[in-house]
Design a protein around this motif. Structure first.
Motif, PDB file in Angstrom:
ATOM      1  N   MET A   1       0.844  -1.178   0.000  1.00 56.43           N
ATOM      2  CA  MET A   1       0.000   0.000   0.000  1.00 56.43           C
ATOM      3  C   MET A   1       0.890   1.243   0.000  1.00 56.43           C
ATOM      4  SD  MET A   1      -2.966   1.232   2.667  1.00 56.43           S
ATOM      5  CE  MET A   1      -4.053  -0.102   2.267  1.00 56.43           C
ATOM      6  N   SER A   2       0.493   2.236  -0.742  1.00 55.00           N
ATOM      7  CA  SER A   2       1.257   3.474  -0.857  1.00 55.00           C
ATOM      8  C   SER A   2       1.262   4.238   0.464  1.00 55.00           C
ATOM      9  CB  SER A   2       0.623   4.334  -1.950  1.00 55.00           C
ATOM     10  OG  SER A   2       1.171   5.631  -1.932  1.00 55.00           O
ATOM     11  N   PRO A   3       2.393   4.878   0.803  1.00 55.92           N
ATOM     12  CA  PRO A   3       2.441   5.692   2.020  1.00 55.92           C
ATOM     13  C   PRO A   3       1.419   6.830   2.012  1.00 55.92           C
ATOM     14  CG  PRO A   3       4.638   5.467   1.057  1.00 55.92           C
ATOM     15  CD  PRO A   3       3.670   4.855   0.098  1.00 55.92           C
ATOM     16  N   SER A   4       0.971   7.235   0.831  1.00 57.51           N
ATOM     17  CA  SER A   4       0.011   8.339   0.758  1.00 57.51           C
ATOM     18  C   SER A   4      -1.336   7.985   1.382  1.00 57.51           C
ATOM     19  CB  SER A   4      -0.176   8.793  -0.691  1.00 57.51           C
ATOM     20  OG  SER A   4      -0.629   7.741  -1.494  1.00 57.51           O
ATOM     21  N   TRP A   5      -1.634   6.687   1.528  1.00 58.88           N
ATOM     22  CA  TRP A   5      -2.897   6.283   2.139  1.00 58.88           C
ATOM     23  C   TRP A   5      -2.954   6.618   3.625  1.00 58.88           C
ATOM     24  CZ3 TRP A   5      -7.226   4.875  -0.287  1.00 58.88           C
ATOM     25  CH2 TRP A   5      -7.121   4.552  -1.641  1.00 58.88           C
ATOM     26  N   ALA A   6      -1.813   6.808   4.268  1.00 57.00           N
ATOM     27  CA  ALA A   6      -1.786   7.125   5.700  1.00 57.00           C
ATOM     28  C   ALA A   6      -2.451   8.466   6.001  1.00 57.00           C
ATOM     29  CB  ALA A   6      -0.345   7.128   6.206  1.00 57.00           C
ATOM     30  N   VAL A 120      -1.190  15.164  -0.913  1.00 54.97           N
ATOM     31  CA  VAL A 120      -0.023  14.507  -1.497  1.00 54.97           C
ATOM     32  C   VAL A 120       0.331  15.256  -2.775  1.00 54.97           C
ATOM     33  CG1 VAL A 120      -0.494  12.220  -0.571  1.00 54.97           C
ATOM     34  CG2 VAL A 120      -1.444  12.834  -2.777  1.00 54.97           C
ATOM     35  N   ASN A 121       1.473  15.230  -3.184  1.00 55.41           N
ATOM     36  CA  ASN A 121       2.727  14.819  -2.595  1.00 55.41           C
ATOM     37  C   ASN A 121       3.329  16.003  -1.836  1.00 55.41           C
ATOM     38  OD1 ASN A 121       3.382  12.054  -3.217  1.00 55.41           O
ATOM     39  ND2 ASN A 121       3.462  12.653  -5.340  1.00 55.41           N
ATOM     40  N   ALA A 122       3.674  15.766  -0.578  1.00 58.36           N
ATOM     41  CA  ALA A 122       4.137  16.826   0.313  1.00 58.36           C
ATOM     42  C   ALA A 122       5.336  17.580  -0.247  1.00 58.36           C
ATOM     43  CB  ALA A 122       4.495  16.237   1.680  1.00 58.36           C
ATOM     44  N   ASP A 123       6.264  16.856  -0.823  1.00 56.39           N
ATOM     45  CA  ASP A 123       7.515  17.452  -1.287  1.00 56.39           C
ATOM     46  C   ASP A 123       7.411  18.040  -2.692  1.00 56.39           C
ATOM     47  OD1 ASP A 123       7.113  14.699  -1.976  1.00 56.39           O
ATOM     48  OD2 ASP A 123       9.163  14.626  -2.746  1.00 56.39           O
ATOM     49  N   THR A 149       3.664  11.546   1.023  1.00 56.42           N
ATOM     50  CA  THR A 149       4.340  11.569  -0.265  1.00 56.42           C
ATOM     51  C   THR A 149       4.673  10.149  -0.697  1.00 56.42           C
ATOM     52  OG1 THR A 149       6.138  12.546  -1.566  1.00 56.42           O
ATOM     53  CG2 THR A 149       6.681  11.850   0.682  1.00 56.42           C
ATOM     54  N   THR A 150       4.800   9.979  -1.979  1.00 51.19           N
ATOM     55  CA  THR A 150       5.253   8.696  -2.516  1.00 51.19           C
ATOM     56  C   THR A 150       6.764   8.707  -2.712  1.00 51.19           C
ATOM     57  OG1 THR A 150       4.789   9.479  -4.754  1.00 51.19           O
ATOM     58  CG2 THR A 150       3.051   8.219  -3.654  1.00 51.19           C
ATOM     59  N   SER A 151       7.401   9.846  -2.421  1.00 48.95           N
ATOM     60  CA  SER A 151       8.862   9.967  -2.500  1.00 48.95           C
ATOM     61  C   SER A 151       9.503   9.300  -1.286  1.00 48.95           C
ATOM     62  CB  SER A 151       9.248  11.445  -2.537  1.00 48.95           C
ATOM     63  OG  SER A 151       8.673  12.099  -3.647  1.00 48.95           O
ATOM     64  N   PRO A 152      10.833   9.154  -1.298  1.00 51.94           N
ATOM     65  CA  PRO A 152      11.510   8.586  -0.126  1.00 51.94           C
ATOM     66  C   PRO A 152      11.233   9.407   1.143  1.00 51.94           C
ATOM     67  CG  PRO A 152      12.994   8.658  -2.007  1.00 51.94           C
ATOM     68  CD  PRO A 152      11.751   9.407  -2.403  1.00 51.94           C
ATOM     69  N   ASP A 153      11.339   8.766   2.299  1.00 53.27           N
ATOM     70  CA  ASP A 153      11.009   9.387   3.587  1.00 53.27           C
ATOM     71  C   ASP A 153      11.794  10.670   3.836  1.00 53.27           C
ATOM     72  OD1 ASP A 153       9.556   9.334   6.118  1.00 53.27           O
ATOM     73  OD2 ASP A 153      11.534   8.980   7.017  1.00 53.27           O
ATOM     74  N   CYS A 155      12.449  12.962   1.895  1.00 56.16           N
ATOM     75  CA  CYS A 155      11.765  14.086   1.241  1.00 56.16           C
ATOM     76  C   CYS A 155      10.687  14.664   2.162  1.00 56.16           C
ATOM     77  CB  CYS A 155      11.157  13.650  -0.088  1.00 56.16           C
ATOM     78  SG  CYS A 155      12.381  13.122  -1.298  1.00 56.16           S
ATOM     79  N   MET A 156       9.962  13.803   2.848  1.00 58.98           N
ATOM     80  CA  MET A 156       8.950  14.260   3.797  1.00 58.98           C
ATOM     81  C   MET A 156       9.604  14.982   4.960  1.00 58.98           C
ATOM     82  SD  MET A 156       5.723  14.392   4.275  1.00 58.98           S
ATOM     83  CE  MET A 156       4.530  14.645   5.563  1.00 58.98           C
ATOM     84  N   GLN A 157      10.699  14.418   5.457  1.00 55.60           N
ATOM     85  CA  GLN A 157      11.404  15.052   6.570  1.00 55.60           C
ATOM     86  C   GLN A 157      11.919  16.439   6.179  1.00 55.60           C
ATOM     87  OE1 GLN A 157      11.168  13.819   9.589  1.00 55.60           O
ATOM     88  NE2 GLN A 157       9.994  12.187   8.609  1.00 55.60           N
ATOM     89  N   ALA A 158      12.453  16.567   4.979  1.00 56.26           N
ATOM     90  CA  ALA A 158      12.934  17.875   4.510  1.00 56.26           C
ATOM     91  C   ALA A 158      11.780  18.857   4.350  1.00 56.26           C
ATOM     92  CB  ALA A 158      13.684  17.715   3.187  1.00 56.26           C
ATOM     93  N   THR A 159      10.638  18.373   3.887  1.00 47.80           N
ATOM     94  CA  THR A 159       9.462  19.233   3.740  1.00 47.80           C
ATOM     95  C   THR A 159       9.012  19.763   5.094  1.00 47.80           C
ATOM     96  OG1 THR A 159       8.760  18.077   1.746  1.00 47.80           O
ATOM     97  CG2 THR A 159       7.074  19.320   2.933  1.00 47.80           C
ATOM     98  N   LEU A 160       8.884  18.884   6.077  1.00 47.22           N
ATOM     99  CA  LEU A 160       8.471  19.309   7.417  1.00 47.22           C
ATOM    100  C   LEU A 160       9.457  20.309   8.001  1.00 47.22           C
ATOM    101  CD1 LEU A 160       7.322  15.851   8.856  1.00 47.22           C
ATOM    102  CD2 LEU A 160       5.858  17.744   8.076  1.00 47.22           C
TER     103      LEU A 160
END
Length: 191
Positions: A1-6, A120-123, A149-153, A155-160
């Protein structure tokens, strides 16, 4: 399942509360023209760099829906998040929901200065829209658990990090629910 579903469950829990508090809900989705006359060749290249994959306007292999084309399944809000008829929809044509769209005019006509972001996508799209909102003078709050995001983790950390460091604030659904539920339904008349 895609991380975006969370991000779906937190969004489903907060949307009814926000609507009850008369907070406008605006769905910003890609919605290109079917003939792609609103998309430059350079932008088409970004989504299909080799020319051998599935890019903007191309049919998806699974159901033949044209990718990010207005009115298609591939540009719709997912079924798990049904927009309310009173919600506002804005089609966008670039990463930012502000570029060449009526989003800024809509927000100003609604007299809104604080914006909550999720999606989505956060980044990519979320951060681009949030940055433009910040540059336009809006106060921006990103909901970390309503954003994915469907990008690597990383990318989410950098966005936050970038949102909290440069462009606004980061919160979660629990904090937003607590604040929304603490507000009186009918604010007292200041006169």
């Amino acid at each position: 399942m895609s991380p975006s579903w969370a991000a779906i469950a937190p969004l489903r829990s907060i949307l009814p509360v926000l609507r009850q508090q008369q907070v406008p809900i605006i769905w910003v989705n890609w919605g290109n023209r079917p003939d792609l006359l609103n998309i430059s060749p350079a932008l088409r290249h970004v989504y299909n760099p080799t020319g051998t994959g599935v890019g903007l306007g191309d049919p998806l292999p699974t159901n033949q829906a044209p990718v990010l084309t207005a009115g298609s399944w591939a540009a719709a809000v997912i079924d798990a998040l049904t927009p309310d008829p009173a919600d506002i929809r804005v089609d966008k044509y670039r990463m930012s929901g502000f570029w060449n769209t009526p989003l800024d005019s809509i927000l100003r006509n609604l007299s809104r200065t604080t914006l909550f972001f999720a999606g989505v996508n956060a980044d990519q799209c979320v951060i681009a829209t949030l940055q433009d909102a910040s540059f336009l003078g809006y106060d921006c709050i990103l909901r970390r658990d309503g954003t994915a995001t469907t990008s690597p983790d990383y990318c989410m950390q950098a966005t936050l990090y970038n949102v909290s460091q440069c462009f606004g604030f980061v919160t979660d659904t629990a904090a937003l629910l607590a604040a929304a539920l603490a507000q009186p339904e009918d604010p007292p008349d200041p006169n």
